[in-house]
Enzyme design. Sequence first.
Site, PDB file in Angstrom:
ATOM      1  N   LEU A  91      -0.857 -12.961  -6.250  1.00  0.00           N
ATOM      2  CA  LEU A  91       0.488 -13.180  -6.804  1.00  0.00           C
ATOM      3  C   LEU A  91       0.604 -12.596  -8.211  1.00  0.00           C
ATOM      4  O   LEU A  91       1.481 -12.968  -8.993  1.00  0.00           O
ATOM      5  CB  LEU A  91       0.823 -14.679  -6.790  1.00  0.00           C
ATOM      6  N   GLY A 145      -6.288 -15.209  -8.108  1.00  0.00           N
ATOM      7  CA  GLY A 145      -6.956 -14.620  -6.949  1.00  0.00           C
ATOM      8  C   GLY A 145      -6.191 -14.777  -5.650  1.00  0.00           C
ATOM      9  O   GLY A 145      -6.752 -14.650  -4.572  1.00  0.00           O
ATOM     10  N   SER A 190      -1.309 -12.655 -11.047  1.00  0.00           N
ATOM     11  CA  SER A 190      -1.537 -13.413 -12.283  1.00  0.00           C
ATOM     12  C   SER A 190      -1.978 -12.476 -13.409  1.00  0.00           C
ATOM     13  O   SER A 190      -1.600 -12.675 -14.567  1.00  0.00           O
ATOM     14  CB  SER A 190      -2.599 -14.489 -12.051  1.00  0.00           C
ATOM     15  N   SER A 191      -2.748 -11.437 -13.093  1.00  0.00           N
ATOM     16  CA  SER A 191      -3.224 -10.567 -14.172  1.00  0.00           C
ATOM     17  C   SER A 191      -2.096  -9.694 -14.719  1.00  0.00           C
ATOM     18  O   SER A 191      -2.010  -9.481 -15.925  1.00  0.00           O
ATOM     19  CB  SER A 191      -4.419  -9.736 -13.727  1.00  0.00           C
ATOM     20  N   HIS A 231       0.831  -1.209   0.000  1.00  0.00           N
ATOM     21  CA  HIS A 231       0.000   0.000   0.000  1.00  0.00           C
ATOM     22  C   HIS A 231       0.865   1.257   0.000  1.00  0.00           C
ATOM     23  O   HIS A 231       0.473   2.288   0.546  1.00  0.00           O
ATOM     24  CB  HIS A 231      -1.011  -0.031   1.149  1.00  0.00           C
ATOM     25  N   ASP A 276       2.979  -4.269  -9.549  1.00  0.00           N
ATOM     26  CA  ASP A 276       2.857  -5.637 -10.065  1.00  0.00           C
ATOM     27  C   ASP A 276       3.361  -5.751 -11.496  1.00  0.00           C
ATOM     28  O   ASP A 276       4.125  -6.662 -11.837  1.00  0.00           O
ATOM     29  CB  ASP A 276       1.397  -6.105  -9.995  1.00  0.00           C
TER      30      ASP A 276
END
Length: 404
Positions: free
Chosen positions: A138, A135, A140-141, A48, A185
């Site tokens: 980690l 979900g 994935s998207s 955050h 990410d």
Amino acid sequence: MTSLSSEVSQSAEIVVHRLLSDFKDQFGSADGALVARAPGRVNLIGDHTDYNDGFVLPITIDHDVYAVVRARADDGVRLYSVNYEDAVFYPLEDRPHVTRGSWASYVTGAIEELRRRGFVSGGFDMMIYGNVPLGAGLSSSAALEVAVVFGLSAALEFDIDPIDAIRLCQTVEHWYAGVQCGIMDQFASRLGRRGHALFLDCRTLDHEHVPLPLFQSGLALVIADSRVTRELANSKYSERRDECDAIVAVANQSDGDVMALRDLTPAVLGRLGDALTETLRNRARHVIEENQRVKSARDALKASDFEAFGTLMNESHESLRDLYEVSAPELDLLVATAQNISGVHGARMTGGGFGGCTVNLVEQAAVSELKQTLRNSYADEYGREPRVYVLKQNHQTELLYADE
Ligand code: GLA
């Protein structure tokens, strides 16, 4: 088969072989196809902080998304997902309506953004396969977006600056999936490096690859997936972002120079006094102190001081739990259990929170005990086991294969 990287493991060669055979089944032949791979990530410390212009220290993992791509002579876009056994075909100029947040929304979203910017003007066949747990926090998207953009740049031979690619992938997340994420990410997936963690300044995007050769150092990262996915996670994430904006607005009334929470010092926070509610003061304190911890953690890593690093991880968890309030009882249990085991340097929740994973920095000799104890304690309390992954090496975005 020609492997492009000498460091690509034998297991990756097996995956590539299978993917090419699936691609052939799907699209008739694999002639002229290439295979790109982008990893997920786990954040070691600094949560955050990215959307507050702060600092983060993620590391890529050894679970990835693969894109098998081949240019076409026409403008047809033909997409196939191995995981979902689902296909989408359309003319490049005519992106179809797809469900928000579905695999196809990320893929067609990335393609659309590349098309709009003039990078992609012709058709292609693309097959996607991923093994990053979904979900679980980690990324994935992010790995999916990065694999698509990287794979296309190689197959269609266009040059896109990695930072532009990262920003484009973040845009896909915002516009096509409706998730107002920061930049960590996508940055980690695209520019993370094998054998290294990634220290990133999310304001300037200056970054540093800090060596963390897990296996050679006798260390492992153990990732414990609580398998909790809270419906609320997305709305709570936006709520935290709004709270941060509110603090910045208040701080600016008295100080003027606070562009983001990154600019807030403990002294300024102190001066704000009652202008902030206790909750907002706690949020601000978390961000200020977490930024400091990330910098200290980078220094500890450089000095191979894993004990100091672990202590910072533990403090980070406490702050995310008590000040920022994004943990969950399941995560707290996993963290507390790990912190009691000798050989565990540090444990914390990782990512957005409200579920997902914890990350543990562990001596390799303590891995089995940690795995077993996490499973038992969690099962005793919740009647089911967490998923536990042991990371001894990490990956980086790369081309694994290209048919000449
Ligand atoms: C999610 C977001 C990131 C970051 C983390 C919290 O993973 O995608 O941008 O904000 O939460 O650190």
